[in-house]
Scaffold this motif. Structure first.
Motif, short mmCIF file in Angstrom:
data_model
loop_
_atom_site.label_atom_id
_atom_site.label_comp_id
_atom_site.label_asym_id
_atom_site.label_seq_id
_atom_site.Cartn_x
_atom_site.Cartn_y
_atom_site.Cartn_z
N TYR A 57 -5.33 -5.46 -5.49
CA TYR A 57 -4.86 -5.38 -4.41
C TYR A 57 -3.54 -4.46 -4.04
N SER A 58 -2.83 -4.50 -4.42
CA SER A 58 -2.07 -3.54 -4.04
C SER A 58 -2.96 -1.62 -3.27
N GLY A 59 -3.94 -1.74 -4.52
CA GLY A 59 -4.40 -0.37 -4.61
C GLY A 59 -5.52 -0.56 -3.46
N THR B 129 3.50 -0.91 -4.07
CA THR B 129 4.19 -1.45 -2.63
C THR B 129 2.72 -2.77 -2.92
N GLY C 85 0.44 -1.29 -0.39
CA GLY C 85 0.14 0.12 -0.53
C GLY C 85 0.70 1.21 0.07
N HIS D 246 -2.30 -7.23 -11.95
CA HIS D 246 -3.02 -5.66 -11.66
C HIS D 246 -2.50 -4.91 -10.48
N ALA D 247 -2.86 -3.88 -10.36
CA ALA D 247 -3.38 -2.88 -9.05
C ALA D 247 -4.12 -2.86 -8.46
N ILE E 28 -5.31 -2.16 -0.94
CA ILE E 28 -4.39 -1.54 0.83
C ILE E 28 -4.32 0.05 0.23
N ARG E 29 -4.13 0.18 -0.76
CA ARG E 29 -3.18 1.66 -0.39
C ARG E 29 -4.52 2.79 -0.08
N TYR E 30 -6.32 2.60 -0.69
CA TYR E 30 -6.89 3.62 -0.76
C TYR E 30 -7.65 2.63 0.48
N ALA F 284 -9.05 8.76 1.85
CA ALA F 284 -10.31 7.84 1.36
C ALA F 284 -11.02 7.29 2.02
N ASN G 211 2.68 -3.08 -7.97
CA ASN G 211 1.58 -3.16 -9.24
C ASN G 211 0.81 -2.40 -8.89
#
Lengths: 363, 363, 363, 363
Positions: free
Chosen positions: B108-110, A292, A224, B105-106, B112-114, D31, A288
């Protein structure tokens, strides 16, 4: 803000090779971080020249003095400045640098950039010596990261035609990283050390130099971190790495090898390892969509052969505006790859610290 | 400022694949620049999918509408915003994207990020569709650069195992760049087109995808643009390129090949060509010490195979927190390298415009 | 980048009052600028304490040492770092600052901000001493500006209840600015000097302090510098001025007095003075829509009375978490307004240099 | 990045008064924030003209359309773009603006800044209409802040010669802020409403305009937000406020009145209110050393009389390069202070959100 890197952990570097001092201002460090200065000294010593026959015999006094930002054993949260005094130089050695442009160096591009006013002695602000404050900053950052479970390690993947084994993309133990830091030529396959040394000494014997590849891994990062546009983790790391002199390429995960792969081979399958999400392969280098994914971040940088060679070279004289030849006097590194290893680790540490601090905003 | 690139020419990108619109704000453009909007449309069409069997059959309406910053035929100097409306999407097709993480693709990482709040439909903000506003911005920048004698061209150097010839590092004619822009598979060695098409169609037949390498050249740049720390030309270009989805590597000049060279072979000898300073070779890609030396800037980017493939893949379901399999429905690009060519050109154009405007400060 | 100001001319300040040194990194200076270091020393001396009975008797050694960015008599274009060593301090004097929060100071807010890790001795990074590197930077900037016809001058408009005459809003002669720099209490109406001195000495006699207002003018700026959103000239100057400790207000042109005016009185009528465009009045302080209009930029800043007073004050002890009283020992400035004059001039010079370099982009 | 404000919460504004649309990109929002769009519409309506005889009779359609960054009822964490279409304008009304420079406006400074290419219709990018996207952004920010216990309120402190009571510096109830938002002329002392209206109508009757002062308070902020150099809370707020057209002054706490105070009167004594730290007075406006101290942040901005007046004015014609007179046709606001109140609140909300997100970095 050319000489400042980072949005949250902002690193400013100053100085010239033959000026009074070089140094760095580290702004945005978290307050309350203990710093082991001996460990920082160790990192700086790894970068320093003159340790053996493979690097230049010049002695550099890279003793740093912390000016600010550290109090009672902890970072204060305000800017931490460190200064590294330059020794006395016989600047006349470098007089020809004013008008004879060394091929492969920034003499010419820098002269145009700064209208001829830049300090040309020893490469001035372009000198590899400017990586000393970078190592200082990275060594501080790496201690802060380590406290959060993050480890950064690197080894020489290639020198000339000799190639080491690769890090296991799914991760390496921190103990390996530590043991690599002890080596003059840090490699995974110890049989390669003498071969690499052979390449270097052969280049030296030919009054020439040789390049290489450094592989770097960052373990322990949470998923993340980073952003899709425009501050991807790859963007941050590459932006930083291309500030390291002589770096001319970077690739993440399988990098250029991905070009000849199929998607079915390049995709890293996710799976639950208990509650943890992991991938079965790590061809994307732990990133990705610029963010991370919790797997180790893995990248490689190409380091060109040091352009300072003793051989006769063709070039130009900007005074006479005529073509000329050049023999670079003095002793030079036949290979800077081994000295660049701690620089790459340090640069990665700072960049990742900034990514983390810039991502992890919470109200 | 995650979604803004550039210090002087600041590009902000917004939007999601299945939202109302995507778009860009171009801030810091010089005032008084005429823009040929048809030429911009042509560039955007080059990126658009659905042009032939090699790319997805989805139709994308990439018509842009300029909102501001353009008046009486010229840029105003104030922010130029362009909006590209998204068409109607059957968003249910994408429902499984919320909890089934596509490998490569993003998702999973996305997530977590958001914190799971990001728009997952069609990849949302991570969609390759977000490169449309990037192409818009680059097409505007390239017209401004062209007026100053700068040309940007690119070709496919590699798809899968098929490799094209390389640009001549000492420079190519702008006419070649123009003719390449006309091609679906822009290559220098035309015999490679059918081979590359064969690679792509074979991957498609296998419900798979294939990656490649794009080579890009920028001619006509003056010497003296860029900075040593930390805003080298390589830093600026790589920072931007790693915002282009699927790019996983970049190298300048001879890049990774420099690792196995000697300094005597890697150094580019300067010479006077009349009053002009040139180099006899261009293994450093037109950049010394992070600053342009007046020779063409040359770089290559590795593009991974598109992760959207129809094959059955292993992955995780974040709802059930169990491992699962995934078959991605719908039609997908078996290869995005050819569509990425105008994106790389555009991204390079914007980054170079920013470097130029950031360097050329005069009082 | 908290401790860095400026997009093009980026100033980074570091240090604490009782640390090893304080200093500044000046990045983005044009190359090839001669700097008169004696003139810089003169400016720094104007700020220094201990010049007479009106300021603290502490002696501060404000000798700066340039570390980098200056070569053969000219700026190099690379970062110019200057370090000012701190003298030896009897740090025990300041021991109570760790837990007894001085009213009006940053002791408490800073303690919370940095989790108690900040250097509290002498105010640490919050000390007025940090304005010395600011004066250094501004003195360098002012020489660069002067070469382009720009002059910066300031005087004390008010101390306590004594008010000086105002600058003529349509402009003052540079000679006046120079003569003001010679004065301990720079005022236009010399009869006010003794009155102001009386205010200061009366406050001192009462173990108290007194505030004031400084008026600053910048002449010779071309029209067209600055931006409407969000980098107006007012934004840049105010952002900088509120970094100067004790500044609590700023107004441009007629400022707060405009609130009770009519538009017909507040509008500045344009007219042609030969080929030059001028305004008949200057109630907008030389700035329209955030952009210079070619008339003198005029502003005033409010400086609060120095919070360090010897009187008994009520406050808190963060160790015991109880209310307590405080008597601040040692000698303190009964008024810092006169010492703030060169700081305001310097801060204005740097901010304007940055606005100029950030606006004047040309390709 | 002229048109972008904020390091962490980055607001980009675009558009011209008579272009296709105006709008904003809000980058860096946390978010997962629910947004009440009706509440945002209410704020925008407060700013809109045409609500009564005191403001212009032009009707402005300020309906915004969210393009991105909002999904399933929550912010996504990716850029939120909103577009406000401009209505059809009879642009001929504004034809003379190309060459007849309105006094007090940015016509002349903007023409120089952008080389005459800027959109002059209705003031273009300089139009007060550009505050609509600012109000949009601030209304979003204020909902995010409110969820953390932060309230922002403002009232008209002065119009012409009529002065309202002041906020109690130690804090006001949020209910008061809410009730003020309902008022056309929000004041604390309701008897002042008719007097202020009288000032405005008198100015209108004289074909003139009148200025004022707005007082703004932010309650509920934790101590420890902001920085000493160079991003003090005052720096952030003032930087933002001077982007609001017509603002010419700002003061925090007692501001300019501090100039005539003694330190013993200006210092705010700390005390423990149970476990909470408070001050007995709030003459520093809740900010010490650039950092919040936990008390309400209090500031006032001076708003100049709107420069658009119907009276005959002297000015210049840049076509003929001769002096001329000007009568501005159409209907104009005799006072914009009341319409500026929601703009000041919104601008403060965004700036504080950015300060918070930029300060509260934790690893």
């Amino acid at each position: 803000m050319n000489n400042t890197f980072g949005r949250s952990a902002a690193l400013t570097i100053f100085g010239e090779s033959h000026g009074v001092s070089i140094g760095a201002v580290l702004d945005g460090l978290p307050a309350g971080e203990a710093i082991d200065w001996d460990a920082v000294r160790t990192e700086i010593a790894r970068r320093a020249p003159g340790r053996n026959a493979m690097s230049t015999a010049r002695s550099e006094a890279d003793a740093f003095e912390v000016q600010s930002g550290f109090f009672n054993g902890y970072t204060t949260g305000t800017p931490l400045c460190a200064v590294i005094r330059n020794g006395d130089h016989r600047s006349k050695d470098y007089d020809q640098l004013r008008h004879i442009m060394r091929p492969g160096h920034a003499d010419y591009s820098g002269k145009i950039r700064y209208g001829g006013y830049n300090d040309f002695r020893g490469g001035g602000h372009f000198s590899g010596r400017l990586t000393a404050p970078l190592v200082f900053a990275g060594a501080v950052a790496s201690q802060i990261l380590k406290r959060r479970g993050v480890a950064v390690g690197a080894h020489i993947l290639q020198i000339g035609s000799v190639r080491d084994a690769s890090f296991h993309p799914l991760g390496e133990d921190e103990a390996l990283f530590e043991s690599l830091k002890q080596e003059t030529l840090p490699v995974l396959d110890k049989t390669k050390q003498s071969e690499m040394e052979g390449e270097i000494m052969a280049a030296k014997g030919d009054l020439d130099s040789v390049g290489g590849v450094i592989e770097c891994m960052i373990t322990g990062l949470p998923a993340g971190l980073g952003n899709p546009f425009f501050d991807s983790v790859e963007s941050a790391l590459s932006h930083m790495m291309f500030s390291v002199p002589a770096v001319k390429g970077i690739e993440f995960g399988d990098g250029f090898a991905l070009a000849s792969m199929r998607g079915s081979g390049a995709n890293d399958a996710f799976y639950y390892d208990g509650a943890a999400v992991r991938t079965k392969t790590n061809r994307n280098g732990g990133i990705n969509g610029g963010i991370t994914n919790g797997m180790p971040v893995l990248f490689r940088v190409a380091v060109k052969p040091t352009p300072s060679i003793s051989r006769l070279q063709e070039t130009i004289d900007t005074d006479t505006q005529e073509n000329c030849t050049l023999e670079i006097k003095g002793r030079h590194d036949p290979c800077i790859v081994q000295r660049a290893v701690p620089v790459v680790e340090a640069a990665a540490s700072w960049a990742i610290l900034d990514v983390w601090l810039s991502t992890e905003k919470r109200m």
